[in-house]
Design a protein around this motif. Sequence first.
Motif, PDB file in Angstrom:
ATOM      1  N   ASN A  47       0.530  -3.880   3.853  1.00  0.00           N
ATOM      2  CA  ASN A  47       0.766  -4.447   2.517  1.00  0.00           C
ATOM      3  C   ASN A  47       0.002  -3.692   1.432  1.00  0.00           C
ATOM      4  N   LEU A  48       0.068  -2.381   1.485  1.00  0.00           N
ATOM      5  CA  LEU A  48      -0.565  -1.550   0.464  1.00  0.00           C
ATOM      6  C   LEU A  48       0.209  -1.671  -0.845  1.00  0.00           C
ATOM      7  N   SER A  49      -0.491  -1.604  -1.940  1.00  0.00           N
ATOM      8  CA  SER A  49       0.192  -1.667  -3.233  1.00  0.00           C
ATOM      9  C   SER A  49       0.774  -0.290  -3.534  1.00  0.00           C
ATOM     10  N   ILE A  50       2.083  -0.200  -3.482  1.00  0.00           N
ATOM     11  CA  ILE A  50       2.781   1.057  -3.727  1.00  0.00           C
ATOM     12  C   ILE A  50       3.833   0.839  -4.799  1.00  0.00           C
ATOM     13  N   GLU A  51       4.204   1.907  -5.427  1.00  0.00           N
ATOM     14  CA  GLU A  51       5.263   1.853  -6.428  1.00  0.00           C
ATOM     15  C   GLU A  51       6.169   3.054  -6.226  1.00  0.00           C
ATOM     16  N   GLU A  52       7.324   3.024  -6.861  1.00  0.00           N
ATOM     17  CA  GLU A  52       8.270   4.116  -6.718  1.00  0.00           C
ATOM     18  C   GLU A  52       7.671   5.433  -7.210  1.00  0.00           C
ATOM     19  N   ASN A  53       8.057   6.518  -6.560  1.00  0.00           N
ATOM     20  CA  ASN A  53       7.592   7.890  -6.829  1.00  0.00           C
ATOM     21  C   ASN A  53       6.144   8.124  -6.439  1.00  0.00           C
ATOM     22  N   ALA A  54       5.527   7.183  -5.742  1.00  0.00           N
ATOM     23  CA  ALA A  54       4.161   7.394  -5.239  1.00  0.00           C
ATOM     24  C   ALA A  54       4.231   8.258  -3.984  1.00  0.00           C
ATOM     25  N   ILE A  55       3.203   9.048  -3.765  1.00  0.00           N
ATOM     26  CA  ILE A  55       3.115   9.877  -2.565  1.00  0.00           C
ATOM     27  C   ILE A  55       2.302   9.117  -1.532  1.00  0.00           C
ATOM     28  N   VAL A  56       2.868   8.974  -0.325  1.00  0.00           N
ATOM     29  CA  VAL A  56       2.212   8.217   0.736  1.00  0.00           C
ATOM     30  C   VAL A  56       2.116   9.070   1.988  1.00  0.00           C
ATOM     31  N   ARG A  57       1.158   8.732   2.812  1.00  0.00           N
ATOM     32  CA  ARG A  57       1.015   9.366   4.128  1.00  0.00           C
ATOM     33  C   ARG A  57       1.616   8.402   5.142  1.00  0.00           C
ATOM     34  N   ILE A  58       2.528   8.900   5.973  1.00  0.00           N
ATOM     35  CA  ILE A  58       3.206   8.049   6.941  1.00  0.00           C
ATOM     36  C   ILE A  58       2.910   8.519   8.356  1.00  0.00           C
ATOM     37  N   GLY A  59       3.083   7.618   9.311  1.00  0.00           N
ATOM     38  CA  GLY A  59       2.879   7.955  10.717  1.00  0.00           C
ATOM     39  C   GLY A  59       2.995   6.715  11.574  1.00  0.00           C
ATOM     40  N   PHE A  60       2.719   6.859  12.850  1.00  0.00           N
ATOM     41  CA  PHE A  60       2.719   5.745  13.777  1.00  0.00           C
ATOM     42  C   PHE A  60       1.283   5.288  13.991  1.00  0.00           C
ATOM     43  N   SER A  61       1.119   4.020  14.328  1.00  0.00           N
ATOM     44  CA  SER A  61      -0.234   3.491  14.542  1.00  0.00           C
ATOM     45  C   SER A  61      -0.858   4.156  15.770  1.00  0.00           C
ATOM     46  N   ARG A  62      -2.158   4.181  15.804  1.00  0.00           N
ATOM     47  CA  ARG A  62      -2.865   4.819  16.920  1.00  0.00           C
ATOM     48  C   ARG A  62      -2.638   4.080  18.228  1.00  0.00           C
ATOM     49  N   VAL A  63      -2.550   2.761  18.167  1.00  0.00           N
ATOM     50  CA  VAL A  63      -2.318   1.972  19.376  1.00  0.00           C
ATOM     51  C   VAL A  63      -0.955   2.318  19.972  1.00  0.00           C
TER      52      VAL A  63
END
Length: 137
Positions: A47-63
Amino acid sequence: MHDFAIVKSIEGQKVEVVSLISNACVVCNSIDCAKKGKSFHVLNKKNLSIEENAIVRIGFSRVFTGILGLISLLFPIVSAAIGFFFSERLLKSFDFSVRASSQACVIGIFFTAAALIVFLVSRTDIHLSEPEILQVM
């Protein structure tokens, strides 16, 4: 998988992003030289606060990544053990003589087949879970 993407649209926890393809140095944090790739959906489980055109880091959880790694390690080993226990029956059913060398071949076939299955599944686009947003840049 830990990649960068640009947020395209937000629908609750499901977020559509466009991947950023970069051949830049790993140490470089500049996204200016990146090209836009195809769009896909990711989850915003944190539930991170994000908005359109924001740059995010994506991936799978470590577990999740750890569980998949453990399965891909144990599956060929368990298959080889199954090959060991059924090698005598298999050899007799195909009219081969039961010797240690022929049993070792059956075990090797079972192990190789399982390792090939793990290899082929890991190269497909089949995912048991969607990637998630790990960090907002």
